[in-house]
Design a protein around this motif. Structure first.
Motif, PDB file in Angstrom:
ATOM      1  N   ILE A 162      28.946  83.075 -79.094  1.00 44.30           N
ATOM      2  CA  ILE A 162      29.902  83.017 -79.928  1.00 44.30           C
ATOM      3  C   ILE A 162      30.237  81.521 -80.131  1.00 44.30           C
ATOM      4  O   ILE A 162      30.479  81.016 -81.421  1.00 44.30           O
ATOM      5  CB  ILE A 162      31.181  83.662 -79.447  1.00 44.30           C
ATOM      6  CG1 ILE A 162      31.012  85.257 -79.664  1.00 44.30           C
ATOM      7  CG2 ILE A 162      32.411  83.380 -80.705  1.00 44.30           C
ATOM      8  CD1 ILE A 162      32.327  85.885 -79.086  1.00 44.30           C
ATOM      9  N   CYS A 163      30.169  80.843 -78.994  1.00 44.05           N
ATOM     10  CA  CYS A 163      30.610  79.254 -79.181  1.00 44.05           C
ATOM     11  C   CYS A 163      29.649  78.308 -79.302  1.00 44.05           C
ATOM     12  O   CYS A 163      30.037  77.210 -79.958  1.00 44.05           O
ATOM     13  CB  CYS A 163      31.393  78.990 -77.984  1.00 44.05           C
ATOM     14  SG  CYS A 163      33.085  79.953 -77.811  1.00 44.05           S
ATOM     15  N   ALA A 164      28.501  78.319 -78.600  1.00 44.23           N
ATOM     16  CA  ALA A 164      27.431  77.381 -78.537  1.00 44.23           C
ATOM     17  C   ALA A 164      26.820  77.330 -79.899  1.00 44.23           C
ATOM     18  O   ALA A 164      26.595  76.034 -80.245  1.00 44.23           O
ATOM     19  CB  ALA A 164      26.441  77.982 -77.602  1.00 44.23           C
ATOM     20  N   PRO A 165      26.591  77.885 -80.841  1.00 44.39           N
ATOM     21  CA  PRO A 165      25.826  77.936 -82.075  1.00 44.39           C
ATOM     22  C   PRO A 165      26.698  76.659 -83.011  1.00 44.39           C
ATOM     23  O   PRO A 165      25.897  75.942 -83.718  1.00 44.39           O
ATOM     24  CB  PRO A 165      25.901  79.179 -82.999  1.00 44.39           C
ATOM     25  CG  PRO A 165      25.932  80.052 -81.918  1.00 44.39           C
ATOM     26  CD  PRO A 165      26.849  79.530 -80.688  1.00 44.39           C
ATOM     27  N   ALA A 166      28.098  76.401 -82.895  1.00 43.00           N
ATOM     28  CA  ALA A 166      28.691  75.647 -83.652  1.00 43.00           C
ATOM     29  C   ALA A 166      28.347  74.211 -83.020  1.00 43.00           C
ATOM     30  O   ALA A 166      27.858  73.315 -83.800  1.00 43.00           O
ATOM     31  CB  ALA A 166      30.187  75.611 -83.294  1.00 43.00           C
ATOM     32  N   LEU A 167      28.321  73.963 -81.657  1.00 41.86           N
ATOM     33  CA  LEU A 167      27.812  72.762 -81.037  1.00 41.86           C
ATOM     34  C   LEU A 167      26.320  72.344 -81.277  1.00 41.86           C
ATOM     35  O   LEU A 167      26.191  71.217 -81.730  1.00 41.86           O
ATOM     36  CB  LEU A 167      28.021  72.734 -79.651  1.00 41.86           C
ATOM     37  CG  LEU A 167      29.381  72.313 -79.197  1.00 41.86           C
ATOM     38  CD1 LEU A 167      29.441  72.355 -77.510  1.00 41.86           C
ATOM     39  CD2 LEU A 167      29.640  70.821 -79.546  1.00 41.86           C
ATOM     40  N   ILE A 168      25.523  73.590 -81.191  1.00 40.79           N
ATOM     41  CA  ILE A 168      24.060  73.139 -81.451  1.00 40.79           C
ATOM     42  C   ILE A 168      23.970  72.762 -82.932  1.00 40.79           C
ATOM     43  O   ILE A 168      23.095  71.591 -83.126  1.00 40.79           O
ATOM     44  CB  ILE A 168      23.449  74.424 -81.127  1.00 40.79           C
ATOM     45  CG1 ILE A 168      23.398  74.784 -79.862  1.00 40.79           C
ATOM     46  CG2 ILE A 168      22.028  74.132 -81.603  1.00 40.79           C
ATOM     47  CD1 ILE A 168      22.708  76.273 -79.367  1.00 40.79           C
ATOM     48  N   GLY A 169      24.660  73.416 -83.873  1.00 37.42           N
ATOM     49  CA  GLY A 169      24.332  72.988 -85.361  1.00 37.42           C
ATOM     50  C   GLY A 169      24.866  71.599 -85.509  1.00 37.42           C
ATOM     51  O   GLY A 169      24.083  70.692 -86.157  1.00 37.42           O
ATOM     52  N   LEU A 170      26.077  71.286 -85.194  1.00 34.25           N
ATOM     53  CA  LEU A 170      26.453  69.713 -85.506  1.00 34.25           C
ATOM     54  C   LEU A 170      25.670  68.764 -84.780  1.00 34.25           C
ATOM     55  O   LEU A 170      25.501  67.748 -85.337  1.00 34.25           O
ATOM     56  CB  LEU A 170      28.303  69.756 -85.021  1.00 34.25           C
ATOM     57  CG  LEU A 170      28.724  68.480 -85.303  1.00 34.25           C
ATOM     58  CD1 LEU A 170      28.643  68.198 -86.813  1.00 34.25           C
ATOM     59  CD2 LEU A 170      30.271  68.511 -85.093  1.00 34.25           C
ATOM     60  N   LEU A 171      25.410  69.120 -83.433  1.00 32.48           N
ATOM     61  CA  LEU A 171      24.619  68.073 -82.634  1.00 32.48           C
ATOM     62  C   LEU A 171      23.196  67.813 -83.274  1.00 32.48           C
ATOM     63  O   LEU A 171      22.569  66.858 -83.534  1.00 32.48           O
ATOM     64  CB  LEU A 171      24.416  68.521 -81.268  1.00 32.48           C
ATOM     65  CG  LEU A 171      25.617  68.395 -80.292  1.00 32.48           C
ATOM     66  CD1 LEU A 171      25.191  69.107 -79.048  1.00 32.48           C
ATOM     67  CD2 LEU A 171      25.840  67.070 -80.024  1.00 32.48           C
TER      68      LEU A 171
END
Length: 332
Positions: A162-171
């Motif tokens: 749920i949470c990791a994809p947001a960080l991965i996408g922005l990074l």
């Protein structure tokens, strides 16, 4: 690297080998594990080597303990039936983990099929306005909430979905890449998993703190607040993973690792001392601010911030040592 070469069917062999090594408590028992890890670095397949590593361990047992007794247990240095007993207990204990994983699988499946995970990631990124610091803060809060009262394995499955994809996408976007690198994926997953685990000491749930308060017969909520205050330095570590992926030993050099690890440890020491109010002596209010600021400077990646932080911390520690020396009675 190691995880990619371990298959579920043979991972148990490595676990058995490690358990036997710990059981014997002898320096020579490290040899098979060291040989196995060394073999992996030369791309030798783990599934082929693990049985030979166990055989090597048994041979070493006979060589070292062969003359110590007459029974098989004495010659090996351990009772072979203990291994069978350990496997039986492991099979029983894994049931709770299997149930938790099954429930987490349902949650992950629901999140994936309904598109909730993608919407959640998009919502976080939109709320943060593509600001990495705001996104990490919002992701931290989300991971703590999702990790409350959840077993470790299920915790990772939920937070990483749920949470990791947001960080991965922005990074990935910030680095101008078309696809995510291993460093980005690892740092994002460790970030959310770390905070999911930290939920065990974070009120209002704080299961670990509540269990501790029951044992100590203390006030549950106050115990949780105190635990969070004491472990406040731990809330900084995941940010280091994202801002400085070389801490994960990925795409880096030996000297960079030494610098980053050393300054991060000193930064955590300074930060913890500032928050606790004591380093070499009781800190004044302005010394606490200096220690916290200098600690954050050493934690943030960058040579100039590391040098400035080290200089400031060294100066304040020297002042405290002089203060302690002047307060000490003569002749002591």
């Amino acid at each position: 690297m190691l995880a990619s070469k371990v298959t579920p069917s043979y991972a148990a062999l490595g676990a058995i080998l490690t358990s036997l090594m710990a059981y014997s408590i002898n320096w020579w028992a490290v040899i098979p594990v060291a040989a196995m890890v060394g073999a992996m670095n030369f791309d030798i397949i783990f599934t082929k080597y693990a049985p030979w590593a166990i055989l090597l361990w048994l041979i070493l047992c006979f060589v070292v303990n062969g003359r110590k007794g007459t029974t098989l247990a004495e010659k090996l240095g351990f009772d072979p039936l203990d291994v069978v007993d350990a496997l039986q207990k492991g099979a029983r204990n894994v049931l709770t983990v299997a149930v938790a994983c099954g429930m987490a699988g349902m949650i992950v499946g629901t999140v994936t099929l309904t598109g909730l995970g993608l919407k959640f990631a998009t919502g976080l990124a939109s709320l943060a306005g593509n600001n990495i610091y705001l996104l990490m803060f919002f992701t931290m809060i989300s991971s703590i909430v999702l990790g409350m009262g959840v077993p470790t394995t299920a915790n990772y499955l939920i937070t990483s979905t749920i949470c990791a994809p947001a960080l991965i996408g922005l990074l990935t976007t910030m680095n101008g890449l078309d696809s995510s690198t291993m460093a980005i994926i690892m740092s994002a997953h460790l970030f959310v998993f770390y905070f999911g685990i930290v939920a065990d000491i974070t009120p209002p749930v704080a299961l670990a703190a509540m269990a501790g308060s029951a044992i100590a017969k203390g006030e549950p909520f106050k115990t949780g607040v105190t635990a969070t205050r004491i472990a406040i330095g731990a809330f900084i570590v995941p940010y280091i993973f994202v801002l400085n992926p070389s801490m994960l030993l990925i795409d880096t050099t030996f000297f960079a690792v030494v610098q980053n690890v050393g300054t991060a440890l000193l930064g955590m020491y300074s930060l913890s001392g500032g928050l606790a109010g004591f380093v070499q002596d009781h800190c004044t209010w302005y010394e606490r601010i200096i220690f916290i600021a200098a600690g954050l400077g050493m934690i943030i990646p960058g040579t100039m911030t590391d040098i400035a932080g080290l200089a400031v911390v060294g100066l304040v520690i020297a002042v405290q040592l002089m203060r302690v020396k002047n307060r000490r009675p003569a002749g002591v």
